[in-house]
Structure formats: structure tokens, C-alpha cells
Design a protein around this motif. Structure first.
Motif, PDB file in Angstrom:
ATOM      1  N   LYS A  31      41.625  33.516  54.037  1.00 13.09           N
ATOM      2  CA  LYS A  31      40.313  32.917  54.293  1.00 13.09           C
ATOM      3  C   LYS A  31      39.242  33.991  54.436  1.00 13.09           C
ATOM      4  N   ARG A  32      39.600  35.085  55.153  1.00  9.88           N
ATOM      5  CA  ARG A  32      38.631  36.164  55.360  1.00  9.88           C
ATOM      6  C   ARG A  32      38.276  36.834  54.028  1.00  9.88           C
ATOM      7  N   ARG A  33      39.299  37.033  53.179  1.00 10.40           N
ATOM      8  CA  ARG A  33      39.058  37.647  51.875  1.00 10.40           C
ATOM      9  C   ARG A  33      38.188  36.755  50.988  1.00 10.40           C
ATOM     10  N   ILE A  34      38.473  35.464  50.996  1.00 11.43           N
ATOM     11  CA  ILE A  34      37.710  34.501  50.179  1.00 11.43           C
ATOM     12  C   ILE A  34      36.256  34.438  50.648  1.00 11.43           C
ATOM     13  N   ALA A  35      36.066  34.428  51.976  1.00  6.98           N
ATOM     14  CA  ALA A  35      34.711  34.379  52.533  1.00  6.98           C
ATOM     15  C   ALA A  35      33.929  35.629  52.133  1.00  6.98           C
ATOM     16  N   ALA A  36      34.571  36.795  52.239  1.00  7.37           N
ATOM     17  CA  ALA A  36      33.901  38.053  51.879  1.00  7.37           C
ATOM     18  C   ALA A  36      33.560  38.073  50.387  1.00  7.37           C
ATOM     19  N   GLY A  37      34.475  37.593  49.571  1.00  3.25           N
ATOM     20  CA  GLY A  37      34.269  37.602  48.114  1.00  3.25           C
ATOM     21  C   GLY A  37      33.193  36.637  47.643  1.00  3.25           C
ATOM     22  N   SER A  38      32.958  35.574  48.423  1.00  5.78           N
ATOM     23  CA  SER A  38      31.968  34.561  48.007  1.00  5.78           C
ATOM     24  C   SER A  38      30.648  34.683  48.760  1.00  5.78           C
ATOM     25  N   GLY A  39      30.567  35.685  49.661  1.00  4.65           N
ATOM     26  CA  GLY A  39      29.324  35.860  50.419  1.00  4.65           C
ATOM     27  C   GLY A  39      29.086  34.739  51.414  1.00  4.65           C
ATOM     28  N   THR A  40      30.167  34.146  51.921  1.00  2.00           N
ATOM     29  CA  THR A  40      30.056  33.050  52.897  1.00  2.00           C
ATOM     30  C   THR A  40      30.787  33.419  54.176  1.00  2.00           C
ATOM     31  N   GLN A  41      30.856  32.473  55.098  1.00  2.00           N
ATOM     32  CA  GLN A  41      31.568  32.672  56.362  1.00  2.00           C
ATOM     33  C   GLN A  41      32.923  31.967  56.318  1.00  2.00           C
ATOM     34  N   VAL A  42      33.829  32.407  57.189  1.00  2.00           N
ATOM     35  CA  VAL A  42      35.154  31.758  57.269  1.00  2.00           C
ATOM     36  C   VAL A  42      34.987  30.273  57.602  1.00  2.00           C
ATOM     37  N   GLN A  43      33.969  29.943  58.426  1.00  2.00           N
ATOM     38  CA  GLN A  43      33.728  28.531  58.762  1.00  2.00           C
ATOM     39  C   GLN A  43      33.424  27.710  57.509  1.00  2.00           C
ATOM     40  N   ASP A  44      32.717  28.328  56.530  1.00  2.00           N
ATOM     41  CA  ASP A  44      32.415  27.623  55.273  1.00  2.00           C
ATOM     42  C   ASP A  44      33.689  27.342  54.495  1.00  2.00           C
ATOM     43  N   VAL A  45      34.600  28.321  54.494  1.00  2.00           N
ATOM     44  CA  VAL A  45      35.891  28.133  53.793  1.00  2.00           C
ATOM     45  C   VAL A  45      36.678  27.024  54.482  1.00  2.00           C
ATOM     46  N   ASN A  46      36.686  27.047  55.808  1.00  2.00           N
ATOM     47  CA  ASN A  46      37.394  25.995  56.568  1.00  2.00           C
ATOM     48  C   ASN A  46      36.818  24.615  56.259  1.00  2.00           C
ATOM     49  N   ARG A  47      35.478  24.555  56.189  1.00  2.00           N
ATOM     50  CA  ARG A  47      34.821  23.272  55.929  1.00  2.00           C
ATOM     51  C   ARG A  47      35.197  22.752  54.541  1.00  2.00           C
ATOM     52  N   LEU A  48      35.202  23.637  53.559  1.00  2.00           N
ATOM     53  CA  LEU A  48      35.583  23.220  52.199  1.00  2.00           C
ATOM     54  C   LEU A  48      37.025  22.706  52.182  1.00  2.00           C
ATOM     55  N   LEU A  49      37.920  23.440  52.821  1.00  2.00           N
ATOM     56  CA  LEU A  49      39.332  23.022  52.826  1.00  2.00           C
ATOM     57  C   LEU A  49      39.521  21.693  53.541  1.00  2.00           C
ATOM     58  N   LYS A  50      38.743  21.469  54.603  1.00  2.00           N
ATOM     59  CA  LYS A  50      38.829  20.192  55.319  1.00  2.00           C
ATOM     60  C   LYS A  50      38.343  19.050  54.435  1.00  2.00           C
ATOM     61  N   GLN A  51      37.204  19.268  53.752  1.00  2.00           N
ATOM     62  CA  GLN A  51      36.673  18.253  52.842  1.00  2.00           C
ATOM     63  C   GLN A  51      37.670  17.968  51.727  1.00  2.00           C
ATOM     64  N   PHE A  52      38.255  19.052  51.197  1.00  2.00           N
ATOM     65  CA  PHE A  52      39.210  18.908  50.104  1.00  2.00           C
ATOM     66  C   PHE A  52      40.440  18.117  50.554  1.00  2.00           C
ATOM     67  N   THR A  53      40.948  18.417  51.758  1.00  2.00           N
ATOM     68  CA  THR A  53      42.133  17.714  52.276  1.00  2.00           C
ATOM     69  C   THR A  53      41.852  16.221  52.443  1.00  2.00           C
ATOM     70  N   GLN A  54      40.665  15.891  52.960  1.00  2.00           N
ATOM     71  CA  GLN A  54      40.279  14.475  53.106  1.00  2.00           C
ATOM     72  C   GLN A  54      40.246  13.792  51.739  1.00  2.00           C
TER      73      GLN A  54
END
Length: 470
Positions: free
Chosen positions: A399-422
Motif C-alpha cells: 500500500k505504501r509503495r502504491i501510494a508513493a508511486g501514484s502521488g496519493t496517501q495510503v488512506q486513498d489506497v485503502n478507500r479505493l480497495l474498500k470501494q472495490f471490495t463493496q
């Protein structure tokens, strides 16, 4: 577009709907509010006066005052008058001439003329199946010719070379000869813009016009200049026989005064709207659909046309079959849906055409913005192919690597994964074709930014039998 006007009209018409009957007094109050709404939208004063007078006269008629639903009848009168002042129906380009049919583009500097040439070339090629050549007669702006060459290559139109030391009339004549020799259906001529209407400019464009005798002379104008757009168009029309107007930058215009003023002041129809920076962002102007959007009733017809044009049906059908077989919806599929939405101009372009969207709170619109959509795409692009196929493996360090690579925060990655799971859970309910059950469970539950709240539209692009991509 028209956000401010939509908000004002929505308040006015909501009050009307609750009226048991119409009286001279409440019609007068309503018309005062309508007048203020139009003036705030920077609609030209003569247009406002005529609009208000026409509606008031009809509203006081016997048909309205004796109606069982007078509020609704008055709303229809407002709708009909909006359509009338904008031109009744879409007026298409008239290209019925011995090929090549010449389209001359005129306008002030900075109005988006060169970009509009590329957009129109693309539209003619894709919608009308025409072969198109473009040429620039703007010998005063150093980058103008190079800009047209670049955008022509982007849309696949043939570019006729020209240079800054040539005479604009000679360029236009040479381009016309070249278009004939290459059997082109349409030649689009881009002319020089000026910072203001001046005599030298008008003389030059008149000479270019005489040299190529265009079948369409289109005035390109920035919608954000409001009623000044109509006045400038009128000045051009006095020098040139304009056949229509292209209204640009409408995606950044919350008022809409230009769209409501041009036809009345110039007598010339708006033929196209420029709705964004991309070369696909050009729409034919339909007064009835625009009136519907102003009154908060959306523009579902345009939305359906957009879906039919832009959605990759093969990909959509593959996804539907995949889900029906019980296979997992993964982040590769998720990204495909976001890409489909971007092809249609983004989520805001779609929401703008849905009924009732003007009533959504600003915080909901912000979450469903194209910026948020771009953030989701950036996050998925930062994942490995394995992570996209098997999102469950995405834990702390990933998650930390993905956030750094996309210029976002870990919370943004978590939010996307939560939306995707739903989303994944809901789509599993499609197994065996149980679409109705899935739709009921989706209603109002999808996260903002993936579907407009209460929209109730199926994911998976355009499934067999219709639907909207989400």
C-alpha cells in the motif's frame, strides 16, 4: 454549464409546483424571479425582456389559469420559451455542395478556434464519414500553423502546409486546389483571430471568404464572455454572411448567458458546443435538450447517444459474461470501467445530463469529480499486474509503495480497495443473471465517485440489452 441558472430556476419552479392555482400576483412574483435569474446568467437585456413578456402573456391565458396543474403548465411554458429563444431545433451543417465543401472558421483570438477546427474535423470524419483537409491562414501568430498541424495529426485529418510569410488569400486558394486534387469532401479553413473587432481583420477575412466561397461560415466564440459573445457575433455577421456559431469552453461556463442570447441577437443558430479540451469534446447543439438541462430535467437522450458512441460493447459484454459465470471482478476490470467513463467525458459530464443532479449537495459532487476519478486510475496504474488480478495480497508495504508511486496517501489506497471490495460483493449477486436483485442491493449504496447516488445504473459498460457504463 448553466449551474447558476439551474439553481435559480430550481428554486423558482419548486415554489410553483406547490401552487394550487395561479393568480396574477404569483405569476408576477415568479416572473420577477425568472428575470433576475436570467440577468444573473448574463443574458442580454432585450432577450430577457422578450422572454419574460412572452411567458407572462401565455401564463395569464385561460389554458393555464383553469388547468388542474397550473404550476406544471407554467414550467412547460418556461421550457418552450427557452427552446424558442435558442432556436427550436438542432441546425446541422449544410455540406450539400460540389466537393470539397469549404467551412470557414472566424473568431477573436483565444476563443478556441484552432482547437475547434480539429474537433470539427474529427466529428465530420467519425459521424459523417467525410474525408477532411485543414489549413491555417493565421500568418500572424507564430505557433498557429504548427498548432493546427499537431491537432490535425491527432484527429487524422490531412494538413495543408502554410507559412508565416505567405498571403492568407493565396494560402486559402492553394488549399482549395489541394483538397480538390486529393478528392477531399470537406476543407476547413482556420483564419487569424484578433484581440478585438477591427477593420483590417474584417477586410482580410472578407477577402479569404471571397476566395474560397464557403458553404458554412462559423463564428467561434468563448461562452464565458456571456452576452458579449452575442454582440461580437453580431459585429462579425455584419461583415460576413455567418451561417452559425460554435460556442466553446461551455464546461467552464456556469452562467449560460451566451447560449441564451446569441440566436435572438444575431439570428444565427448555435450549431455546436465545445464541452472540454479533448478533441472529442464537441456536441451538436440541441435547444430542447439544453432547456431540459437548465430546468433540472437532465439530458438523457444525449447521455444515451454518448454511451452508444463511446462504449466498447465487446469489452462490456465480456465483463457481463465473466460475472454471470461467477468469476471475480478484479481491478483490471475496475480500471476498464473508469477508462470507459473517461472516454465519455468523465463522470461530471455524465452527471450533468442526469435528471436531478443539480440538486446534489456540493460535497457529494466533489467526491464524484473527475479529479477523484483520475486519482483512482493513478492508484491502479501504480499496482503490479499481480496486484490488479489479486487485490487481496495488497497489504501494508505494498500500500505504501502504491501510494508513493501514484502521488496519493495510503488512506486513498485503502478507500479505493474498500470501494472495490463493496463493488465485488455486489457483482457476485449477478451470478446466474440475477440482475434485478443486484440492482436493488446497489441502490444508493455505491460509493460516490463510482456511481451517482440513487443512479441505479448497472456496472460493466453496456450489457446486452442496454444500460450505462459505470
Amino acid at each position: 454549464m448553466f449551474e447558476n441558472l439551474q439553481d435559480r430556476f430550481d428554486r423558482v419552479l419548486t415554489n410553483l409546483r406547490g401552487q394550487g392555482r395561479l393568480t396574477e400576483e404569483n405569476i408576477k412574483d415568479t416572473m420577477r424571479e425568472v428575470r433576475m435569474a436570467l440577468l444573473e446568467a448574463d443574458v442580454a437585456l432585450p432577450v430577457v425582456r422578450q422572454f419574460v413578456e412572452e411567458v407572462r402573456e401565455k401564463a395569464l391565458g385561460e389554458e393555464v389559469t383553469k388547468s388542474l396543474t397550473p404550476g406544471q403548465v407554467l414550467i412547460k411554458l418556461v421550457n418552450d420559451e427557452l427552446v424558442k429563444i435558442m432556436g427550436e431545433a438542432n441546425e446541422a451543417l449544410d455540406l450539400t455542395a460540389q466537393p470539397p465543401a469549404v467551412v470557414l472558421m472566424a473568431g477573436l483570438q483565444g476563443s478556441g478556434k484552432t482547437t475547434s477546427v480539429a474537433k470539427l474535423a474529427r466529428w465530420l470524419q467519425e459521424k459523417q464519414k467525410k474525408s477532411v483537409m485543414v489549413v491555417s491562414c493565421d500568418v500572424y501568430r507564430p505557433a498557429a500553423i504548427e498548432q493546427l498541424k499537431t491537432v490535425a495529426a491527432e484527429v487524422g485529418a490531412e494538413f495543408c502546409p502554410s507559412s508565416g510569410d505567405e498571403d492568407p488569400i493565396a494560402i486559402a486558394q492553394r488549399a482549395l486546389d489541394s483538397a480538390r486534387r486529393h478528392f477531399k469532401d470537406v476543407l476547413i479553413v482556420d483564419t487569424a483571430g484578433r484581440l478585438h473587432v477591427d477593420e483590417a481583420m474584417m477586410d482580410e477575412i472578407k477577402a479569404v471568404h471571397a476566395a474560397v466561397t464557403p458553404v458554412e461560415t462559423l463564428f467561434v466564440v468563448d461562452s464565458m464572455t456571456g452576452q458579449d459573445a452575442a454582440n461580437t457575433a453580431k459585429a462579425f455577421d455584419e461583415a460576413l454572411p455567418l451561417t452559425g456559431v460554435i460556442l466553446t469552453k461551455t464546461d467552464g461556463d456556469a452562467r449560460g448567458g451566451a447560449a441564451l442570447s446569441i440566436r435572438q441577437i444575431t439570428g444565427k443558430p448555435i450549431k455546436f458546443l465545445g464541452t472540454g479540451e479533448k478533441t472529442t469534446a464537441l456536441e451538436p447543439f440541441h435547444p430542447d435538450r439544453i432547456a431540459s438541462r437548465i430546468l433540472g430535467m437532465g439530458d438523457v437522450v444525449s447521455l444515451v447517444e454518448q454511451v452508444q458512441d463511446k462504449v466498447d460493447r465487446d469489452k462490456a459484454e465480456k465483463l457481463v459474461k465473466k460475472i454471470k459465470k461467477g468469476k471475480d471482478f478484479d481491478l483490471v476490470d475496475f480500471k476498464e470501467q473508469l477508462d470507459q467513463m473517461n472516454k465519455m467525458g468523465g463522470i461530471m459530464s455524465m452527471m450533468d445530463k442526469l435528471p436531478g443532479m443539480s440538486q446534489l449537495p456540493d460535497h457529494v459532487k466533489d467526491k464524484a469529480s473527475d479529479k477523484e476519478l483520475g486519482k483512482l486510475v493513478a492508484i491502479i496504474n501504480s499496482m503490479t499486474s499481480q496486484e490488479r488480478r489479486f487485490p487481496a495480497i495488497i497489504k501494508g508495504s505494498r500500500k505504501r509503495r502504491i501510494a508513493a508511486g501514484s502521488g496519493t496517501q495510503v488512506q486513498d489506497v485503502n478507500r479505493l480497495l474498500k470501494q472495490f471490495t463493496q463493488m465485488q460483493k455486489m457483482l457476485k449477486k449477478m451470478k446466474g443473471g440475477n440482475m434485478a436483485k443486484m440492482m436493488r442491493s446497489m441502490q444508493g449504496r455505491l460509493p460516490p465517485g463510482f456511481m451517482p447516488p440513487g443512479g441505479g445504473m448497472p456496472p460493466g459498460g453496456m450489457p446486452p440489452g442496454g444500460g450505462f457504463p459505470m
